[in-house]
Design a protein around this motif. Structure first.
Motif, mmCIF file in Angstrom:
data_model
loop_
_atom_site.group_PDB
_atom_site.id
_atom_site.type_symbol
_atom_site.label_atom_id
_atom_site.label_comp_id
_atom_site.label_asym_id
_atom_site.label_seq_id
_atom_site.Cartn_x
_atom_site.Cartn_y
_atom_site.Cartn_z
ATOM 1 N N LEU A 198 33.874 30.883 28.776
ATOM 2 C CA LEU A 198 33.636 30.989 30.221
ATOM 3 C C LEU A 198 32.220 30.557 30.609
ATOM 4 O O LEU A 198 31.813 30.716 31.758
ATOM 5 N N GLU B 51 41.806 42.589 36.100
ATOM 6 C CA GLU B 51 41.828 41.324 36.849
ATOM 7 C C GLU B 51 43.269 40.821 36.928
ATOM 8 O O GLU B 51 43.703 39.971 36.155
ATOM 9 N N HIS C 7 40.152 40.441 23.001
ATOM 10 C CA HIS C 7 39.805 41.338 24.116
ATOM 11 C C HIS C 7 38.953 42.498 23.618
ATOM 12 O O HIS C 7 38.042 42.950 24.289
ATOM 13 N N ARG D 193 30.625 45.461 32.238
ATOM 14 C CA ARG D 193 32.033 45.720 32.553
ATOM 15 C C ARG D 193 32.943 45.034 31.541
ATOM 16 O O ARG D 193 32.586 44.021 30.930
ATOM 17 N N ALA E 74 36.602 43.338 31.705
ATOM 18 C CA ALA E 74 37.432 42.874 32.824
ATOM 19 C C ALA E 74 38.648 42.086 32.335
ATOM 20 O O ALA E 74 38.753 40.885 32.561
ATOM 21 N N PRO E 75 39.584 42.744 31.647
ATOM 22 C CA PRO E 75 40.729 42.002 31.107
ATOM 23 C C PRO E 75 41.728 41.576 32.179
ATOM 24 O O PRO E 75 41.845 42.225 33.220
ATOM 25 N N SER E 76 42.417 40.467 31.909
ATOM 26 C CA SER E 76 43.529 40.019 32.762
ATOM 27 C C SER E 76 44.811 40.379 32.034
ATOM 28 O O SER E 76 45.075 39.836 30.963
ATOM 29 N N THR F 276 28.989 40.397 30.076
ATOM 30 C CA THR F 276 29.260 39.894 28.727
ATOM 31 C C THR F 276 30.657 39.292 28.768
ATOM 32 O O THR F 276 31.578 39.900 29.311
ATOM 33 N N ARG F 277 30.808 38.113 28.243
ATOM 34 C CA ARG F 277 32.127 37.464 28.235
ATOM 35 C C ARG F 277 32.137 36.367 27.183
ATOM 36 O O ARG F 277 31.080 35.969 26.680
ATOM 37 N N VAL G 59 35.764 37.384 40.763
ATOM 38 C CA VAL G 59 34.845 37.876 39.740
ATOM 39 C C VAL G 59 33.430 38.031 40.316
ATOM 40 O O VAL G 59 32.719 39.003 40.035
ATOM 41 N N TYR H 118 40.138 33.343 40.573
ATOM 42 C CA TYR H 118 39.314 34.082 39.597
ATOM 43 C C TYR H 118 37.831 33.966 39.963
ATOM 44 O O TYR H 118 37.104 34.966 39.994
HETATM 45 N N1 GLU Z 1 39.550 38.372 33.152
HETATM 46 C C1 GLU Z 1 38.968 37.415 32.285
HETATM 47 C C2 GLU Z 1 39.733 37.349 30.978
HETATM 48 O O1 GLU Z 1 40.426 38.296 30.616
HETATM 49 C C3 GLU Z 1 37.531 37.704 31.941
HETATM 50 C C4 GLU Z 1 36.669 37.572 33.121
HETATM 51 C C5 GLU Z 1 35.199 37.692 32.873
HETATM 52 O O2 GLU Z 1 34.751 38.268 31.895
HETATM 53 O O3 GLU Z 1 34.477 37.230 33.726
HETATM 54 O O4 GLU Z 1 39.661 36.345 30.328
#
Ligand code: GLU
Length: 293
Positions: A217, A44, A21, A8, A10-12, A212-213, A199, A195
């Motif tokens: 994090l 998010e 991003h 996924r 998952a941008p904020s 993947t992030r 999440v 968060y």
């Molecule tokens: N929403 C988070 C962000 O934009 C990322 C969350 C995630 O990948 O778990 O930094």
């Protein structure tokens, strides 16, 4: 090929999307592609003070401009507070949450008094001051409207689930010691779910098999693993990719407006140039130059 792989992006939306991003999006998309799987989109946007609908609109425009497609309807966290609330209620019912009345300034002072430094990526770890408040006193304060948060009692979590394992595709098997991360906030009055909670609930709800992030994090993943164990949720594999830096070695962040995808688009660069600049950055160990530099 591993059919069934689901990743996924998952941008904020707390500002315009930037090239960092885009790296996160491409990591998720490529991993899914490599396995013949699917990459889903999740917005998010639980923090209404930081995240604005106009940034969400811009995010969709940027993705369209880049030609990045995600199947199905995106999951939008701001529409899911009822679900997060129900999970919180379960945790509260199991005695795993407690109300905390400490302000940020108080926590900072408590941590300093104990001679501890803030954690490099998680900030001031809560020393547990309100954990043993007599329940009558806590109830009285809540009834009087004293602002409070709800914290996860990590000692109880550890007693319950021990030290669960998880796998990082770059760094191998990891062992989570829940008490190392302090009693994290899972909800606030003005911000009904954190968060960490959302999440974990949503990765399970979307059936994500590989997360993947960014490497920033990595430590948060330990908190997520503890929550998954407590909630009996499936555990995805993780891949923490390196972060982009500029040629002075500084991490690229949202505040660097000049690196936003919108500004590159307005400056006349093509999606292809932007995507290529990112591929070059990956080959150069994460150092990113704007197209044309
Ligand atoms: N929403 C988070 C962000 O934009 C990322 C969350 C995630 O990948 O778990 O930094």
């Amino acid at each position: 090929m591993t059919p069934g792989v689901r990743t996924r992006f998952a941008p904020s939306p707390s500002g315009p999307l930037h090239v960092g991003h885009l790296l996160a999006a491409l990591s998720a998309l490529r991993l899914a592609e490599r396995h013949g799987g699917t990459c889903l989109l999740r917005i998010e946007d639980i923090d209404a003070r930081a995240q604005k609908p106009e940034f969400t609109t811009l995010l969709y425009e940027d993705l369209e401009w880049l030609g990045l497609n995600f199947p199905g309807e995106p999951m939008v966290q701001s529409r899911r507070f009822g679900i997060y609330g129900a999970v919180l209620e379960t945790l509260r019912g199991r005695g795993l949450l407690y109300p905390c009345f400490c302000t940020r300034t108080e926590i900072r002072a408590q941590v300093a008094e104990m001679g501890r430094a803030p954690h490099a990526t998680l900030g001031y770890l809560y020393p547990g001051t309100c954990r043993n408040l007599p329940p009558e006193l806590a109830a009285e304060r809540i009834a009087a409207g004293v602002p409070h948060t709800w914290r996860l009692d990590m000692q109880k979590v550890q007693d319950l689930v021990g030290c669960p394992l998880w796998h990082d595709m770059y760094r191998g098997t990891q062992r989570t010691v829940p008490t190392r991360y302090g009693d994290v906030v899972l909800a606030r009055k003005d911000f009904p779910a954190s968060y960490h909670l959302c999440v974990v609930v949503d990765d399970a709800a979307q059936g994500i098999t590989h997360v993947t992030r960014g490497a920033d994090l990595f430590e948060a993943t330990h908190i997520h693993r503890a929550l998954q164990a407590v909630l009996g949720l499936p555990v995805p594999q993780y891949c923490h990719h390196s972060l982009l830096r500029d040629n002075a070695g500084k991490r690229l962040a949202k505040r660097d407006g000049a690196r936003s995808l919108e500004s590159l688009r307005r400056a006349g660069f093509t999606p292809r140039q932007v995507l290529e600049s990112l591929q070059t950055a990956l080959r150069q160990g994460g150092i990113w130059y704007a197209p044309g530099d």
